[in-house]
Design a protein around this motif. Sequence first.
Motif, PDB file in Angstrom:
ATOM      1  N   ASN A 165       0.806  -1.244   0.045  1.00 27.08           N
ATOM      2  CA  ASN A 165      -0.012   0.026  -0.036  1.00 27.08           C
ATOM      3  C   ASN A 165       0.874   1.164   0.108  1.00 27.08           C
ATOM      4  O   ASN A 165       1.317   1.607   0.896  1.00 27.08           O
ATOM      5  N   ALA A 168      -0.372   4.143   2.476  1.00 25.96           N
ATOM      6  CA  ALA A 168      -0.710   4.245   3.783  1.00 25.96           C
ATOM      7  C   ALA A 168       0.501   4.852   4.449  1.00 25.96           C
ATOM      8  O   ALA A 168       1.524   5.380   3.803  1.00 25.96           O
ATOM      9  N   ASP A 169       0.376   5.269   5.846  1.00 29.94           N
ATOM     10  CA  ASP A 169       1.348   6.115   6.476  1.00 29.94           C
ATOM     11  C   ASP A 169       2.438   5.058   7.523  1.00 29.94           C
ATOM     12  O   ASP A 169       1.898   3.928   7.661  1.00 29.94           O
ATOM     13  N   PRO A 170       3.586   5.360   7.724  1.00 29.94           N
ATOM     14  CA  PRO A 170       4.181   6.531   7.351  1.00 29.94           C
ATOM     15  C   PRO A 170       4.763   6.218   6.170  1.00 29.94           C
ATOM     16  O   PRO A 170       5.261   5.154   5.674  1.00 29.94           O
ATOM     17  N   GLU A 172       7.276   7.429   4.315  1.00 25.26           N
ATOM     18  CA  GLU A 172       8.869   7.451   4.179  1.00 25.26           C
ATOM     19  C   GLU A 172       9.301   5.918   4.324  1.00 25.26           C
ATOM     20  O   GLU A 172      10.388   5.558   3.864  1.00 25.26           O
ATOM     21  N   ILE A 173       8.512   5.079   5.034  1.00 28.35           N
ATOM     22  CA  ILE A 173       8.814   3.526   5.028  1.00 28.35           C
ATOM     23  C   ILE A 173       8.120   2.791   3.974  1.00 28.35           C
ATOM     24  O   ILE A 173       8.341   1.455   4.035  1.00 28.35           O
ATOM     25  N   ARG A 174       7.457   3.252   3.096  1.00 28.53           N
ATOM     26  CA  ARG A 174       6.797   2.320   1.997  1.00 28.53           C
ATOM     27  C   ARG A 174       7.541   1.960   1.025  1.00 28.53           C
ATOM     28  O   ARG A 174       7.249   0.685   0.648  1.00 28.53           O
ATOM     29  N   ARG A 177       9.481  -0.837   3.140  1.00 31.62           N
ATOM     30  CA  ARG A 177       8.597  -1.890   3.450  1.00 31.62           C
ATOM     31  C   ARG A 177       8.544  -2.927   2.328  1.00 31.62           C
ATOM     32  O   ARG A 177       8.558  -4.135   2.403  1.00 31.62           O
ATOM     33  N   GLY A 240      -6.377   3.307   4.974  1.00 31.66           N
ATOM     34  CA  GLY A 240      -5.148   3.360   4.216  1.00 31.66           C
ATOM     35  C   GLY A 240      -5.684   3.739   2.723  1.00 31.66           C
ATOM     36  O   GLY A 240      -4.725   3.287   1.825  1.00 31.66           O
TER      37      GLY A 240
END
Lengths: 310, 222
Positions: A165, A168-170, A172-174, A177, A240
Motif C-alpha cells: 500500500n 498508507a502511513d508512514p 517514508e517507510i513504504r 517496506r 489506508g
Amino acid sequence: MTTKTPSKLEKILRDGHLAVTSECGPPRGSNIDHIVKKGELIKDHVDAINITDNQTSMTRLCSLAACIRLKLMGLEPVLQMVTRDRNRIALQSDILGAASFDINNILCLSGDHQSFGDCSQGQNVHDIDSIQLIQAVRHMRDEGKFLGGDELEGKPEMFVGAAANPFADPFEIRVPRLAKKIAAGVEFIQTQCIYNLDKFEEWMKGVRERGLHEKCFILAGLTPMKSVGMAKYMQKRVPGMDVPEEVIKRLQGVEKGKQADEGIKMCIESIQRLKECEGVAGFHVMAIEWEEKVPEIVEAAGLYPRPNGN
Amino acid sequence: MIVADKKPIEEIIECLKDHKNILVLGCNECVTVCEAGGKKEVGVLASALRMNARKEGKEVKIDELTLERQCDREYLDEIRDSIDQYDAVVSLACGVGVQFTAEQYHDKPIYPGVNTTFLGATEERGVWTERCQACGQCILATTGGICPVARCAKRLFNGPCGGSTTGKCEINAEVDCAWQLIVDRLKALERLDDYEKLCPLKDWSTDRAGGPRKVVREDVKQ
C-alpha cells in the motif's frame, strides 16, 4: 526467462508481458455457482484470478475451496491467505492442500482486523505476520522443508506474492517496506487501489531508485468507482485508501446515471497512464461486485488479447 | 502495573444474592494505583451493597478490609482468624489476587469485584493504557522500545500494515499505530535502517501458547 514454478502468471510476467489479474470474493454461503459465474465472465481477459480470504473479516466460503473450483475449471487462481485466522500449523497445512491441487500462486497478507467483520468478538491469531508468511512459503518451496525442519514429501510450487500500500502511513517507510518484503522472498506485488496517481508515481520513483522494480513484479491495483457515494465511502471509511478530491469532483460533474461509466473511463485512463510508468509489470483490476466490467476495461486499456502463458 | 477496571455493580450483586455475611477485600498494590480495588473503592462498593440490601429488605452484614497484597500468602494469612465469619468474599484484587485468595481459603467462595484488563501505565488520572502482554521473550531492544505485541492490533513483527493512517490504527482513530511510533522512535535514535531488518518468527512457547507459565529462580530460592 526461466520460471521457478509452473505458475502461468509467473510465466507471463517473466516473458515480459504486462500481466492482468482480477479478484473475486467467495460467496457468503456454500453455493459456489456465484464464483463459477464470475470466473466464466472474466477468464479470457485476465491471466489469474485472486480469491479473497474472508475480506473485511466477513465470514465467507474459504479461499482454498473457491481456488480449487477455479482450478478445476482450468483457470489460474491466486490463493489469498491471511495470517489473522490461522497459526503456522494451519497455514502450512493449507499451503500444502492448495499445492496438491496445483494452485501455483499465493498472496501473503495479514488481513483486515476482525473488528470490521461479523465476528468482532472473535479472537485473532497473528502467530506470524505477512512478511513471515512470505518467508514460510519460500522456505517450504525452496528448501523443501516444514518450518519445523522436517522434509516435505512434495514441495509447494508456488509463485509468491504480497500486497503493498503506497498510500498508507508512514509514507517514508513504504519503499523500505517493499524492500523488506523482497528480502523475505516476495516475487510479485499487487498494490492497493490507486486513485492518487501522482503519489503512486512518487512511490514508484523511490522503488526504481533502489532497483526494487527489477527484483519483483509490481502489479498496479485499480478499482473502478461506481458512484460518488462509493468514492466518498472509500475516501472517508476505508483505512489506508487515498482518494483525492479531484476524483470525487469528476464523478460529481456527471449526472447520476452516468457516474458508473465515468468511473470505468477513469479506471481505463489510469491504466493507460500507468502503462508508461517504468517498473509497472501489470495490472490488478479489482472490480468489486462488478466483475462483468473487467473485460470492457481490459479491452479498452489495450490489454486484450491476453498471452496464452504456455 | 496490572490495570483493572470496575465490574458493573449488578454483576456483583447477582453473585452475592444468596450470601448474608460478606467481606469486601481490597488490595493495596496495583488496583489501588488504578483506583479500582483499593481501600477507597472497597468503601464505595461496601456502601453500595449495604444500600442495595436495605432496598431489598435483606439483612446482610458487609465488612471491609484492604490487605497489603493478595498475591502473597503472608498478607493473606491476616484474614485466617476472621474468615469463618463470612460466607463469601468479594475480592477487588486483580485475577491473581482473587485466585490466590481462593487457594488459601478453599471452602470459601471468592468472587471477583473487578475486571483485570492489562499490564499498563497511567497516562493521566483516570486514563490507563496497555504496554505489555507478558509474552515472556522481550523484543523491545529491536523495536525502539515500543512493543508491537501489545500495541499493534495485529501484533505484526514487521509492520505497519496498510491500514495505518496519519499515525492511527485502522481499528480506531483513537489508537496510535504502534509501527508509526516505532518508526518515529527509530528515527529519533538515528536507527531507521534497522527497520529493514527482518524479524524472525516468534517463539510463542514462552507466551500463553506454552500453557501456564512458571519462573523458578534457584539463586533466590530458600
